[in-house]
Each structure stands twice: as C-alpha cells, then as structure tokens.
Design a protein around this motif. Structure first.
Motif, short mmCIF file in Angstrom:
data_model
loop_
_atom_site.label_atom_id
_atom_site.label_comp_id
_atom_site.label_asym_id
_atom_site.label_seq_id
_atom_site.Cartn_x
_atom_site.Cartn_y
_atom_site.Cartn_z
N GLY A 181 -8.92 16.07 2.18
CA GLY A 181 -10.24 16.16 1.56
C GLY A 181 -10.26 15.75 0.10
N SER A 182 -9.26 15.00 -0.36
CA SER A 182 -9.11 14.68 -1.78
C SER A 182 -9.18 13.18 -2.02
N SER A 183 -10.04 12.75 -2.96
CA SER A 183 -10.08 11.33 -3.34
C SER A 183 -8.80 10.93 -4.06
N VAL A 184 -8.20 11.88 -4.80
CA VAL A 184 -6.94 11.58 -5.49
C VAL A 184 -5.83 11.32 -4.47
N ALA A 185 -5.78 12.11 -3.41
CA ALA A 185 -4.76 11.92 -2.37
C ALA A 185 -4.94 10.58 -1.68
N VAL A 186 -6.19 10.17 -1.45
CA VAL A 186 -6.43 8.86 -0.85
C VAL A 186 -6.01 7.75 -1.81
N GLY A 187 -6.37 7.90 -3.07
CA GLY A 187 -6.01 6.89 -4.05
C GLY A 187 -4.51 6.80 -4.28
N ALA A 188 -3.78 7.88 -4.03
CA ALA A 188 -2.33 7.90 -4.25
C ALA A 188 -1.59 6.95 -3.32
N VAL A 189 -2.24 6.49 -2.25
CA VAL A 189 -1.60 5.50 -1.37
C VAL A 189 -1.22 4.27 -2.18
N GLY A 190 -2.10 3.87 -3.09
CA GLY A 190 -1.80 2.71 -3.92
C GLY A 190 -0.57 2.92 -4.79
N ALA A 191 -0.35 4.14 -5.25
CA ALA A 191 0.80 4.42 -6.10
C ALA A 191 2.11 4.27 -5.33
N VAL A 192 2.17 4.79 -4.09
CA VAL A 192 3.41 4.71 -3.33
C VAL A 192 3.68 3.28 -2.86
N GLU A 193 2.66 2.45 -2.83
CA GLU A 193 2.85 1.07 -2.40
C GLU A 193 3.25 0.14 -3.53
N LEU A 194 3.10 0.59 -4.76
CA LEU A 194 3.27 -0.30 -5.90
C LEU A 194 4.70 -0.80 -6.06
N VAL A 195 5.68 0.11 -6.07
CA VAL A 195 7.07 -0.30 -6.30
C VAL A 195 7.56 -1.24 -5.19
N PRO A 196 7.37 -0.91 -3.90
CA PRO A 196 7.77 -1.87 -2.86
C PRO A 196 7.10 -3.23 -3.02
N MET A 197 5.84 -3.23 -3.47
CA MET A 197 5.14 -4.49 -3.65
C MET A 197 5.80 -5.34 -4.73
N VAL A 198 6.15 -4.73 -5.85
CA VAL A 198 6.74 -5.48 -6.97
C VAL A 198 8.13 -5.99 -6.60
N VAL A 199 8.98 -5.07 -6.13
CA VAL A 199 10.38 -5.44 -5.86
C VAL A 199 10.48 -6.44 -4.71
N CYS A 200 9.81 -6.13 -3.61
CA CYS A 200 9.94 -6.98 -2.42
C CYS A 200 9.17 -8.28 -2.55
N GLY A 201 8.10 -8.28 -3.35
CA GLY A 201 7.38 -9.52 -3.56
C GLY A 201 8.24 -10.56 -4.26
N LEU A 202 8.92 -10.15 -5.34
CA LEU A 202 9.78 -11.09 -6.06
C LEU A 202 10.99 -11.48 -5.21
N TRP A 203 11.61 -10.51 -4.55
CA TRP A 203 12.79 -10.83 -3.73
C TRP A 203 12.40 -11.68 -2.53
N GLY A 204 11.24 -11.41 -1.94
CA GLY A 204 10.78 -12.22 -0.83
C GLY A 204 10.55 -13.66 -1.23
N GLY A 205 10.10 -13.88 -2.47
CA GLY A 205 9.94 -15.25 -2.95
C GLY A 205 11.26 -15.98 -3.05
N ALA A 206 12.29 -15.29 -3.54
CA ALA A 206 13.61 -15.92 -3.62
C ALA A 206 14.16 -16.22 -2.23
N LEU A 207 13.97 -15.30 -1.28
CA LEU A 207 14.43 -15.53 0.08
C LEU A 207 13.70 -16.70 0.73
#
Length: 424
Positions: free
Chosen positions: A46-72
């Motif tokens: 029932g929390s908008s903050v909890a829903v928005g937190a999905v973006g926070a947990v996705e951020l690090v995988p997005m940054v690290v894997c995006g750059l590494w995926g480009g090299a691959l």
C-alpha cells in the motif's frame, strides 16, 4: 512528403523478421509483468515509496550490465548473447510465478526478480541494438528503427489491457506465467537466427574496451547531448510508477490499463505514419523538440482534472517519445562505426533506461511529499526547461545534419560498399 509504414526491412531480411517477431512476443509478455509487478507490490504494501523503490533496486544492474553488455556485443556472437539473455530473463519470470503461487507471497522476491530481469535486459540490449543495423540495408535504418519501435507499441498497447483484465479476474500469477511462456517462445525464434561471428580484429571484452567506447562517446558532443536529453526526459517526466495512485486521485481506477497503454497508442500513431522520417536530415533538432513535447504533455497530464484529458495528454506524450526515439536511433545507427556499436549501445542503455529507473524513485518520493498530481506536472515542466538548457549547452545536437556530418558520411560509405544483407 509521404506518410505510412515502410515494411521493406521485413520483406527483404529473414533475420530481421525473426528478430522483430521475437521482440513482439517478449515485449507483450514483459509488459504484463510491468503492470502486474507494481500492482502486486501495491497490494502487499500500500506504499507509493515501496512501488518506487523498484527503480532503485534495478539501477545498479542496469549500469553495470549495460556497459558490460556493450563490450560483450562487440566481442562475441551477438545472436548467441541474445539467446542466452532471453533465457535468463525467463528464469526471473519463473521466480515471480513461484512467489505469486505461495499462500502468502513475499515482497523481497519481487525486488530480486526485478533486479535480475533488469540485468538480463541490460546485457541483451546492446547486442540487439548493434545487431539490427547489420540485418538491413543502410537506406533502411530509419524504417527499421520505426519497425522496432512498433513492436514495442504492440506489446505495450495489448499488454496493459490484458494485464488489467487478468489481474482483476485470474490474478497476477497468471500474468507472470504468460510472461514466462513469452520468453520461451521468443528464445525459439532467436535460435533460428543465423550466427553473427565477430570480426577477427574484434577486441576482447574488458575494462579497456569499455573505456575506449566511453572515450569515443565523450568526443562526440552530438551523442552526449542525445544521451543527456533522453536521460532528463525520463528522469523528470516519467510517472509510470505512480500511475496506480494517479488513477486513484482521479477516481478512475478503471482507467489504469488505459493509462499504461496511452503511451504506446501515441507511439503507434507516429510509427504507422513514419515514412516521412526518411526525408528528415536534422535528427538532433527533432530529438530536442520531441523531448520538450514529452515534458509539456506530462505537465498537462498532471494539471488537468478530467481523466479523459489526462489520457489524451499521455497519448500525446507517447507520440513525442516515439519521434525522439526514432531519430535518436537513426542518429546512433547512422554515425557510429560497427566495431564500436555494441559498446556505444551499452552507453545508450544507460541513457534511456537508468532515467526511468531513477524516475520511479523520484516520482514515488515526490508523490509522497508533494502529492501525486504535483509530482507529475512539476516533473513535466522541469523536463521542458532541462531539454532547453541541454540544447543551448551542447549545440552540436541542434546543428547535426546527416547529409554533411563527417561521421554519418563515413558510416554511410562503409555500409554502401559492404556486402548487403541476404534477403532470405
């Protein structure tokens, strides 16, 4: 100037047809989860903050894997990378299925699955972006970009509607199950793609190769501006995470599926009439103007009290986003050498994907602090101002002309003299 949808890339390239069909299936299934996941978290917390937190947990995988995926993508067979990352994302869907079937579903597996899915998508996207231009003729780049956007629109329009119906009748578990099946079906199509071996001179994936890609991007002010424009547009004016709460404020919970679909409807309207894009050469100006239009439409969506006018604003925002995305893709594919295309695609993943992830956090917190509607309209206004500032600070984007730009001319010459993709 003619209008319509140019289907020549689908007619002339078997592998592009397979790639396009795979994307339609994947996006349709993924969009079910895009809608069902925040609904599940909202129901459990029932929390908008909890829903928005999905973006926070996705951020690090997005940054690290995006750059590494480009090299691959520049070092390995891009078709094989697409296949394995598709199966990996299917594994994340399986986690969501299992959790949703428990007597008492937990919240933490939802965040874990979101992070792992993001990692797989970030590893995959550079290979997808780098492979598509290899499957069509150079003069079909704009048409191919439009078709690739169209496949997203198909899933994004049908997915939310189906997800809304499924969530209210059969439950979110069925939506997650359909997403799992979509990954398996898509993988079968990717398996049929011809191998795409790398050149003998291709660099191994390493920190050094990533650095080389970053160095190239830094030297291209037009590219930097295109990345920055897209990032701020998504960061400041993407309210997807709080749409369930906006629907509540408008006393129109029935319209939630339509809200999610509105962006894709606007994009589809542009995509179906996108033949005109082949005759546009000042791609940078279109990117900046369309991004500002996206922000203006979002400001309107936050200010008006009528749900139907809100839906119209969201459709207009989707149309503007499609125009911006179409010309970003055309600029990138038409000016970046193929040996760097994967690594630059990894940077592009960060520019157009980290923005929405951070936007989930931003919109969730500002909605909790200032109100849902204020979060929407203030973000849209800030987007318009930020895009104007970037266009002034990095004028290379505004001045870009594909007819005279040296990078565009060099890539065009290389592709016109290279063997053309086989038709069958």
């Amino acid at each position: 100037m003619t209008f319509g949808l140019d289907l020549s890339p689908l007619r002339s390239s078997r592998d592009f047809r397979l790639l396009w069909g795979s994307g339609v299936i994947t996006i349709l299934g993924t969009t079910l989860t895009v809608v069902a996941l925040p609904l599940q978290i909202k129901a459990l917390t029932g929390s908008s903050v909890a829903v928005g937190a999905v973006g926070a947990v996705e951020l690090v995988p997005m940054v690290v894997c995006g750059l590494w995926g480009g090299a691959l993508a520049d070092a390995l067979d891009r078709r094989r990378l697409l296949l394995w990352t598709e199966l990996a994302q299917g594994g994340s869907a399986l986690v969501l299925v299992v959790d949703s079937l428990l007597p008492h579903p937990a919240v933490w597996p939802l965040y874990c699955a979101a992070a792992f899915t993001t990692a797989g998508a970030a590893l995959q996207r550079p290979s997808l972006d780098a492979l598509a231009p290899q499957l069509v003729r150079h003069d079909q780049l704009a048409s191919a970009a439009s078709l690739l956007s169209l496949r997203w629109n198909i899933g994004a329009i049908l997915g939310p509607v189906l997800a809304g119906l499924i969530a209210t009748t059969a439950g979110v578990a069925v939506a997650f199950q359909l997403d799992l099946l979509s990954f398996l079906a898509s993988a079968l199509l990717l398996f049929r793609l011809r191998p795409v071996p790398t050149a003998p001179s291709a660099e191994r994936a390493s920190l050094g190769s990533i650095t080389e890609g970053l160095r190239y991007a830094r030297q291209r002010r037009d590219l930097l501006a295109s990345y920055a424009v897209d990032f701020v547009a998504m960061l400041l004016a993407m309210p997807t995470a709080i749409l369930p709460f906006l629907a509540d404020r408008l006393h129109a919970t029935w319209a939630l599926g339509l809200m999610y679909s509105s962006f894709a409807i606007g994009s589809l309207l542009v995509g179906l009439t996108s033949s005109w894009a082949r005759r546009v050469h000042r791609h940078g100006r279109m990117i900046a103007l369309a991004a500002a239009g996206w922000g203006a439409a979002m400001a309107g969506a936050g200010l008006v009290p009528n749900v139907w006018v809100v839906l119209f604003c969201l459709v207009a925002a989707g149309a503007a986003d499609m125009v911006s995305g179409l010309f970003r893709s055309t600029l990138w594919n038409g000016t970046i050498p193929d040996e760097l295309r994967g690594r630059l695609a990894g940077i592009e993943v960060l520019s157009y994907s980290t923005g929405p992830q951070l936007a989930s956090v931003r919109s969730g917190w500002t909605a909790a602090a200032l109100g849902v509607r204020t979060s929407v309209w203030a973000g849209g206004l800030a987007c318009v101002l930020a895009v104007g500032a970037i266009a002034c600070a990095l004028p290379a984007l505004w001045r870009f002309d594909a007819r005279t730009d040296p990078n565009a001319r060099a890539v065009r010459l290389r592709r016109e003299t290279a063997p053309q993709p086989a038709a069958l």
